[in-house]
Design a protein around this motif. Structure first.
Motif, mmCIF file in Angstrom:
data_model
loop_
_atom_site.group_PDB
_atom_site.id
_atom_site.type_symbol
_atom_site.label_atom_id
_atom_site.label_comp_id
_atom_site.label_asym_id
_atom_site.label_seq_id
_atom_site.Cartn_x
_atom_site.Cartn_y
_atom_site.Cartn_z
ATOM 1 N N LEU A 187 -70.856 -7.968 6.725
ATOM 2 C CA LEU A 187 -72.293 -7.972 6.477
ATOM 3 C C LEU A 187 -72.687 -6.746 5.651
ATOM 4 N N LEU A 188 -73.419 -6.990 4.565
ATOM 5 C CA LEU A 188 -74.025 -5.937 3.766
ATOM 6 C C LEU A 188 -75.510 -5.910 4.072
ATOM 7 N N VAL A 189 -76.050 -4.725 4.311
ATOM 8 C CA VAL A 189 -77.441 -4.582 4.725
ATOM 9 C C VAL A 189 -78.246 -3.932 3.605
ATOM 10 N N VAL A 190 -79.243 -4.661 3.085
ATOM 11 C CA VAL A 190 -80.187 -4.115 2.113
ATOM 12 C C VAL A 190 -81.425 -3.670 2.884
ATOM 13 N N THR A 191 -81.772 -2.398 2.797
ATOM 14 C CA THR A 191 -82.941 -1.893 3.520
ATOM 15 C C THR A 191 -84.223 -2.366 2.845
ATOM 16 N N GLU A 229 -83.985 -6.026 7.678
ATOM 17 C CA GLU A 229 -83.984 -6.191 9.134
ATOM 18 C C GLU A 229 -83.548 -4.935 9.880
ATOM 19 N N VAL A 230 -82.815 -4.048 9.217
ATOM 20 C CA VAL A 230 -82.106 -2.985 9.923
ATOM 21 C C VAL A 230 -82.470 -1.615 9.352
ATOM 22 N N ARG A 231 -82.685 -0.659 10.247
ATOM 23 C CA ARG A 231 -82.850 0.749 9.877
ATOM 24 C C ARG A 231 -81.700 1.540 10.491
#
Length: 248
Positions: free
Chosen positions: A2-6, A84-86
């Motif tokens: 999973l790659l997370v784009v803020t 979705e993620v910080r």
């Protein structure tokens, strides 16, 4: 993986342990691991992310499949999620750490090679769109403050604005036009809608949108709407408006 784009267009990455027995040690990558028996790829990425970070991710979006040629040769399915993620949400149980990185930082970052390739081939537009949409939201917020000193840093020194009442070149002229508009409309609510970026790269972008406003003019409720086109440039690591054209 999973790659997370803020929500502001950064990349929240996982720093792998510096252990020679693992693939791509001491590299930045996404979150994830191997599929267990009976799992789908989607089940595996959700489980691995939950185990590594404590996060419950809803509906990750499939990005691509990539072969880890430089590591163990596996084919890896990559997914991504936006906003979705910080970092403070993560309770990391595996790896050396986490960090948020900007697009301009990636060339000098020690990354897992297949992840770098996947980002540049498939995720770059998502990242840029998220970053630019956040910039326009900040611009909208500054405009609604009716404080010219908050708006001007978001405008390039050599910007040109085309309004229905004329053309304004440079910050000084644009500031004068904004002050007159802010003085004429009281209790204004300005909104940008249907924003679409039709051209973009890491240094320049062009977008179109619809706008609407409502407020009090000469003591009477008033409102208006129209179309806007903006060209934005990145200078010294920050986006600024180079050109704005508003029309009815």
């Amino acid at each position: 993986m999973l790659l997370v784009v803020t929500e502001d267009g950064g990349l929240l990455l996982h720093h792998r342990d510096d252990k020679p027995e693992i693939p791509n040690p001491d590299c930045w990558a996404g979150f994830g691991g191997a599929i267990e028996e009976g799992e789908t790829v989607e089940d595996a990425v959700l489980r691995e992310v939950r185990e590594e970070t404590g996060l419950q991710i809803a509906d990750p979006i499939f990005l691509t499949e990539a072969v880890d040629h430089e590591g163990d040769g596996r084919t890896v399915s990559l997914f991504y999620t936006v906003g979705e993620v910080r970092p403070e949400d993560i309770d990391l149980t595996e790896g050396a750490g986490i960090g948020v990185h900007r697009i301009e930082d990636l060339p000098s970052l020690k990354m897992t090679p297949f992840v770098r390739r996947a980002i540049h081939s498939h995720l770059l537009r998502v990242i840029l769109t998220t970053e630019l949409t956040g910039f326009m939201a900040a611009y909208e917020l500054a405009a609604n403050s009716h404080d010219v000193s908050r708006v001007l840093p978001l405008i390039a020194e050599d910007a040109t604005y085309w309004f229905t009442d004329g053309t304004y070149r440079g910050r000084e002229e644009i500031a004068g036009a904004l002050k007159r508009t802010f003085a004429a409309i009281h209790d204004e609510a300005y909104e940008i809608r249907e924003l679409e970026w039709f051209a973009l790269n890491g240094e320049l972008a062009a977008g179109r949108y619809r706008f609407c406003w409502r407020g009090v003019v000469d003591g009477q409720p008033s409102s208006g709407r129209g179309r806007g086109t903006n060209v934005v440039v990145k200078r010294d690591g920050a986006w600024q408006i180079q050109h704005e054209h508003l029309s009815r």
